[in-house]
Design a protein around this motif. Structure first.
Motif, short mmCIF file in Angstrom:
data_model
loop_
_atom_site.label_atom_id
_atom_site.label_comp_id
_atom_site.label_asym_id
_atom_site.label_seq_id
_atom_site.Cartn_x
_atom_site.Cartn_y
_atom_site.Cartn_z
N ALA A 73 121.24 10.89 27.86
CA ALA A 73 121.66 11.19 29.23
C ALA A 73 120.81 10.47 30.27
CB ALA A 73 121.58 12.70 29.47
N GLY A 74 119.91 9.58 29.80
CA GLY A 74 119.06 8.85 30.73
C GLY A 74 117.91 9.67 31.27
N LYS A 75 117.57 10.76 30.58
CA LYS A 75 116.51 11.67 31.03
C LYS A 75 115.30 11.57 30.12
CE LYS A 75 118.69 13.85 34.44
NZ LYS A 75 118.15 14.02 35.80
N GLY A 76 114.89 10.36 29.77
CA GLY A 76 113.78 10.19 28.85
C GLY A 76 112.47 10.74 29.37
N ILE A 77 112.35 10.91 30.68
CA ILE A 77 111.12 11.44 31.26
C ILE A 77 110.90 12.89 30.85
CG2 ILE A 77 112.20 12.26 33.40
CD1 ILE A 77 108.81 10.46 33.16
N VAL A 78 111.99 13.63 30.58
CA VAL A 78 111.87 15.05 30.23
C VAL A 78 111.17 15.25 28.89
CG1 VAL A 78 113.14 17.17 29.72
CG2 VAL A 78 113.85 15.71 31.63
N PRO A 79 111.67 14.64 27.77
CA PRO A 79 110.93 14.78 26.52
C PRO A 79 109.53 14.19 26.58
CG PRO A 79 112.73 13.21 26.26
CD PRO A 79 112.93 13.90 27.57
N MET A 80 109.33 13.15 27.40
CA MET A 80 107.99 12.58 27.51
C MET A 80 107.02 13.63 28.06
SD MET A 80 106.47 9.49 29.89
CE MET A 80 106.31 10.60 31.30
N ILE A 81 107.39 14.30 29.13
CA ILE A 81 106.51 15.29 29.74
C ILE A 81 106.25 16.46 28.78
CG2 ILE A 81 106.33 17.01 31.58
CD1 ILE A 81 107.87 15.04 33.37
N ILE A 82 107.32 16.93 28.13
CA ILE A 82 107.17 18.07 27.23
C ILE A 82 106.29 17.71 26.04
CG2 ILE A 82 108.40 19.63 25.66
CD1 ILE A 82 110.77 19.49 27.61
N MET A 83 106.57 16.55 25.42
CA MET A 83 105.81 16.16 24.24
C MET A 83 104.35 15.88 24.59
SD MET A 83 108.10 16.48 21.98
CE MET A 83 109.71 16.07 21.31
N LEU A 84 104.11 15.24 25.74
CA LEU A 84 102.74 14.93 26.13
C LEU A 84 101.94 16.20 26.38
CD1 LEU A 84 103.65 11.99 26.29
CD2 LEU A 84 102.46 11.80 28.47
N SER A 85 102.55 17.14 27.08
CA SER A 85 101.82 18.35 27.45
C SER A 85 101.61 19.28 26.27
CB SER A 85 102.55 19.09 28.57
OG SER A 85 103.86 19.44 28.16
N VAL A 86 102.61 19.35 25.36
CA VAL A 86 102.53 20.32 24.26
C VAL A 86 102.04 19.68 22.97
CG1 VAL A 86 103.80 22.01 22.88
CG2 VAL A 86 104.36 21.70 25.30
N TRP A 87 102.72 18.60 22.52
CA TRP A 87 102.40 18.00 21.23
C TRP A 87 101.14 17.15 21.29
CZ3 TRP A 87 107.25 16.26 18.04
CH2 TRP A 87 108.13 17.35 17.91
N CYS A 88 100.69 16.82 22.48
CA CYS A 88 99.46 16.04 22.60
C CYS A 88 98.33 16.87 23.19
CB CYS A 88 99.70 14.80 23.45
SG CYS A 88 98.21 13.78 23.63
N VAL A 89 98.41 17.17 24.49
CA VAL A 89 97.30 17.83 25.17
C VAL A 89 96.99 19.19 24.56
CG1 VAL A 89 96.48 18.76 27.37
CG2 VAL A 89 97.77 16.61 27.33
N PHE A 90 98.02 20.04 24.45
CA PHE A 90 97.77 21.38 23.91
C PHE A 90 97.32 21.32 22.45
CE2 PHE A 90 98.99 25.28 21.74
CZ PHE A 90 98.38 26.24 22.55
N ARG A 91 97.96 20.43 21.67
CA ARG A 91 97.61 20.33 20.25
C ARG A 91 96.15 19.89 20.07
NH1 ARG A 91 101.73 16.95 16.60
NH2 ARG A 91 103.04 18.78 17.01
N ILE A 92 95.73 18.90 20.85
CA ILE A 92 94.35 18.43 20.77
C ILE A 92 93.37 19.52 21.21
CG2 ILE A 92 92.67 16.81 21.75
CD1 ILE A 92 94.92 14.72 21.83
#
Length: 456
Positions: A384-403
């Protein structure tokens, strides 16, 4: 609807049938893609022992970190191409294709230089066990000498998948994967040449698959035909590719960085932990392929249908993709939970390696449905052209929170089980956020506005 060029028009016909017809070849392509890395680990572990297996197993996060940014960014071309293909704008399809090829050539050369030059330093930062460090350096360096073929294969398949041609990439990859296994058996099993030759076998096989794809793309008369004289950066197309692909590239790289940090913590538990973790990760890669193929199918299906203004049809396809992914994920998770000890033994029968790999599998497997939901909604967002949405979610949860979770917990309790739980915990958090976004946000018409803003 499919024409003689192999492209599949997903804006016409029965939704469920089209998605399945497109997703199944992607599944087999991904299955044999996974064989590249798994064959190396399986054959090395069987013939050379758990030390070389640990060396190869530690390669996954680092390879993903260095390659995924460029392949993720280039995947943005898939969204652009599928959008214009759905709108029947062949002129823009051609410009997007040639820009994507140019981007891949530059990206592949950059990754080659970085991978070859900085491998030893990165492995030391990752706390790689000194006993496996020489083999790890050798494997990485030979792998990255041929990484251009890997990047270009992903570029070529993203082009073909965007116009609905998922069958030919599947055929090419099956051939090259079988070649990789045969070369591994020859170099490692017959001649016992050492772990570096597993990387050489992979490089040769990836080159073959890329050349087969290129041969098809050079064929005249196809909507995605490549002409060497036209390969260059078209500024407007590069901007669109980066707009849709850069969020995915950044997302992949930062998640890759998080996994490198996680691998570093695994490495601190020694050779057995590295081998057990690496073996399970290979198994999980296979287990999750059916879900991955639906996520990729969603990106193309949503992109083509929103490009053609078929909004209700896009929503219908999204619902079907979500349901199928969740059912498949939990079925596979249950199978993994029951049979993971026997599967780990295929890589290495050392009791401690099997114990640790089994422990991780039984911690994560029953939560696969959470991982599936996050991936399928991310695929819908990208289409849908909303690639920014999964980027923000994955960065905040799968990266920052996970680390943060791993860093804090390991400070108080140095236990490997805490690392295993990092995955289902972060999958669950991201799924809750994705559910809210999917139900409450207007992802369909937001894409429509983006189209109008692009001058279409």
């Amino acid at each position: 609807m499919q024409n003689t060029s192999g492209t599949k028009i997903m804006t016409e016909g029965k939704v469920k049938k089209l998605i399945l017809q497109f997703a199944i070849p992607i599944f087999f392509s991904q299955l044999f893609q996974q064989l590249y890395n798994t064959a190396d680990s399986l054959i090395v572990g069987r013939y050379l022992g758990k030390g070389p297996l640990a060396a190869v197993s530690s390669s996954g996060p680092l390879i993903f970190l260095l390659v995924s940014f460029f392949t993720g960014t280039a995947a943005g071309a898939g969204v652009v191409i599928s959008r214009y293909f759905g709108a029947k704008d062949e002129e823009r399809v051609g410009r997007a294709v040639h820009t994507n090829v140019a981007f891949g050539l530059v990206a592949g050369l950059v990754v080659t230089v970085i991978g070859v030059a900085f491998t030893p330093a990165i492995l030391k930062i990752m706390k790689t066990d000194p006993s496996v460090l020489p083999d790890s350096i050798a494997y990485f360096r030979y792998y990255f000498l041929g990484v251009l073929a890997n990047v270009m294969y992903n570029i070529f398949t993203s082009i073909m998948n965007a116009v609905g041609d998922s069958r030919r990439p599947m055929v090419y990859l099956i051939f090259s994967s079988v070649l990789n296994i045969l070369l591994d058996l020859l170099f490692i099993g017959v001649f016992h040449l050492g772990v570096a030759w597993a990387a050489i076998a992979t490089t040769i096989s990836q080159l073959v698959s890329a050349l087969l794809c290129l041969k098809r793309l050079l064929k005249k008369g196809t909507v995605y035909q490549v002409s060497f004289g036209k390969v260059r950066f078209h500024r407007d197309m590069l901007q669109e590719i980066l707009k849709y692909g850069l969020p995915t590239g950044v997302q992949n790289s930062v998640i890759g960085l998080a996994n490198v940090i996680l691998q570093s913590n695994i490495n601190s538990f020694g050779e057995d932990a590295m081998a057990g973790y690496g073996s399970y990760v290979k198994l999980e890669g296979f287990a999750f392929l059916p879900i991955t193929c639906f996520s990729m199918a969603m990106t193309t299906f949503i992109g083509q249908n929103l490009g053609a203004g078929q909004y209700d049809r896009a929503k219908e396809g999204a619902r079907f993709g979500i349901v199928m992914s969740l059912l498949l994920a939990e079925t596979i998770g249950l199978i993994m939970f029951l049979f993971v000890p026997s599967l780990i033994k295929m890589f290495n029968a050392d009791p401690e390696v099997v114990r640790l790999g089994t422990r991780q599998g039984r911690t994560e497997a029953l939560f696969y449905f959470l991982l599936a939901f996050s991936h399928i909604i991310a695929g819908i967002c990208r289409g849908a052209g909303k690639g920014i949405v999964p980027m923000i979610i994955m960065l905040s949860v799968w990266c920052v929170f996970r680390i943060l979770y791993i860093t804090v917990m390991m400070h108080f309790v140095h236990g490997i089980g805490l690392i295993y739980w990092a995955y289902p915990l972060t999958w669950g958090i991201s799924s809750v956020i994705y559910l809210f976004y999917y139900l409450c946000c207007d992802w369909v018409h937001g894409f429509d506005k983006a189209q109008n803003g692009a001058g279409r």
